[in-house]
Design a protein around this motif. Structure first.
Motif, PDB file in Angstrom:
ATOM      1  N   VAL A 162       0.843  -1.207   0.000  1.00  0.00           N
ATOM      2  CA  VAL A 162       0.000   0.000   0.000  1.00  0.00           C
ATOM      3  C   VAL A 162       0.877   1.257   0.000  1.00  0.00           C
ATOM      4  N   ASP A 163       1.888   1.289   0.866  1.00  0.00           N
ATOM      5  CA  ASP A 163       2.735   2.489   1.004  1.00  0.00           C
ATOM      6  C   ASP A 163       3.586   2.734  -0.240  1.00  0.00           C
ATOM      7  N   ASP A 164       4.216   1.664  -0.762  1.00  0.00           N
ATOM      8  CA  ASP A 164       5.070   1.813  -1.953  1.00  0.00           C
ATOM      9  C   ASP A 164       4.248   2.265  -3.157  1.00  0.00           C
ATOM     10  N   THR A 165       3.038   1.724  -3.276  1.00  0.00           N
ATOM     11  CA  THR A 165       2.185   2.066  -4.417  1.00  0.00           C
ATOM     12  C   THR A 165       1.736   3.523  -4.346  1.00  0.00           C
ATOM     13  N   ALA A 166       1.415   3.977  -3.143  1.00  0.00           N
ATOM     14  CA  ALA A 166       1.006   5.382  -2.968  1.00  0.00           C
ATOM     15  C   ALA A 166       2.150   6.313  -3.384  1.00  0.00           C
ATOM     16  N   GLU A 167       3.372   5.943  -3.019  1.00  0.00           N
ATOM     17  CA  GLU A 167       4.556   6.744  -3.359  1.00  0.00           C
ATOM     18  C   GLU A 167       4.764   6.766  -4.880  1.00  0.00           C
ATOM     19  N   LEU A 168       4.612   5.614  -5.490  1.00  0.00           N
ATOM     20  CA  LEU A 168       4.800   5.491  -6.940  1.00  0.00           C
ATOM     21  C   LEU A 168       3.696   6.243  -7.694  1.00  0.00           C
ATOM     22  N   ALA A 169       2.453   6.141  -7.207  1.00  0.00           N
ATOM     23  CA  ALA A 169       1.327   6.853  -7.834  1.00  0.00           C
ATOM     24  C   ALA A 169       1.541   8.361  -7.753  1.00  0.00           C
TER      25      ALA A 169
END
Length: 316
Positions: free
Chosen positions: A174-181
């Motif tokens: 969840v955290d990595d994806t939010a950063e990438l988005a």
């Protein structure tokens, strides 16, 4: 001889999600309806224990549709398949049952809707993972661009920066994806981002439960398969939340007891395709070596259930 004391913090939710439960039921119901063998394209879910159990009941696991005979039913795994696969099964007039998780199908439908509106997709996912292959295979070549890490963002070549939409694999951090988005949105301000990210409720809940137990424990064990994306993400979430020892184990026999000597608290969770029997096996292994207290740490209650396809509910 008295055993050393140890507290096991058991994360909840953990283990099977609704999509995995449905996929396994689909294989079992297909065997009941049509008898053995029933063919399954790709592991139905990423767990050796589950796959071996279904194999013993008469399921035959293959990598490609060409490995299946025309006259036996074929089931598509929970991860989803490229559009060309059911099309080929229909051409061969095979009985095909789709066990794709409905939350993955939702992403497929989202991608198709954006494509119909003239948008190109950027997908956050893991290259080669069956779910990513299946989702990218819903649209023509070049319509879905894959991004795995922040390093991929600057060099991304798009057709039209004003006509882009974001989709993601359902089992990511969840955290990595939010950063990438956020990085993608900064580079492409017109990028259409889903109102609620595509990461499924089960992945999100299991990661939140690990974050809740992380401050209490000396070590984290994640029960899951090495090819299970959501299980590997739980290990990473544990490490990021401060667990010095965060490890993936397939079952109790894989535990490195020397690495756990001298510790007093261990967190246990399981990926979405790991059955409860393997979790109980791990707890029993700790009870044999420690004076064990088990504490449940519950951060959410799941009551999601998905129906199996109509073809399995209909009489023969």
């Amino acid at each position: 001889m008295s055993l050393p004391p140890l507290t096991l913090y058991l994360a909840a939710p953990r283990g099977f999600c609704a999509g995995v439960d449905r996929a396994i039921r689909i294989v079992e119901m297909a065997l009941q309806k049509w008898g053995a063998p029933v063919y399954v394209r790709h592991e139905i879910v990423h767990n050796k224990y589950v796959v071996d159990d279904l194999r013993a009941k008469g399921a035959v696991f293959v990598e490609e549709l060409e490995d299946c005979p025309d006259d036996r039913p074929v089931i598509f795994s929970a991860h989803g398949v490229p559009k060309a696969v059911p099309a080929e099964a229909a051409r061969r007039e095979m009985i095909a049952v789709d066990a794709t998780c409905p939350l993955v199908t939702k992403v497929h439908n989202e991608a198709a809707r954006h494509f119909a509106n003239g948008l190109q997709m950027i997908m956050i996912g893991h290259k080669g993972h069956p779910e990513t292959v299946g989702t990218m295979g819903q649209l023509p070549e070049g319509e879905v661009l894959l991004v795995e890490t922040l390093e991929d963002v600057p060099g991304l070549q798009v057709r039209d920066p004003g006509k882009l939409a974001l989709i993601t694999q359902t089992t990511l951090s969840v955290d990595d994806t939010a950063e990438l988005a956020a990085a993608l949105k900064a580079r492409f301000p017109a990028l259409i981002v889903p109102a609620k990210e595509d990461i499924c409720y089960a992945t999100t809940n299991r990661q939140a439960a690990v974050k809740a137990i992380a401050p209490k424990i000396d070590a984290l064990l994640v029960i899951g398969a090495p090819n299970s994306s959501n299980s590997k993400r739980l290990v990473e979430v544990g490490s990021a939340a401060g667990c010095a020892y965060s490890q993936l184990v397939q079952r109790a026999a894989d535990i490195d007891w020397r690495a756990l000597s001298g510790i007093t608290s261990v967190g246990i969770t399981a990926g979405a395709s790991a059955p409860e029997v393997l979790i109980n096996e791990v707890i029993d292994a700790f009870r044999a070596r420690f004076n064990t207290t088990v504490e449940l740490v519950e951060t959410a209650v799941e009551n999601v259930e998905f129906k199996v396809p109509k073809v399995l509910r209909d009489p023969v």
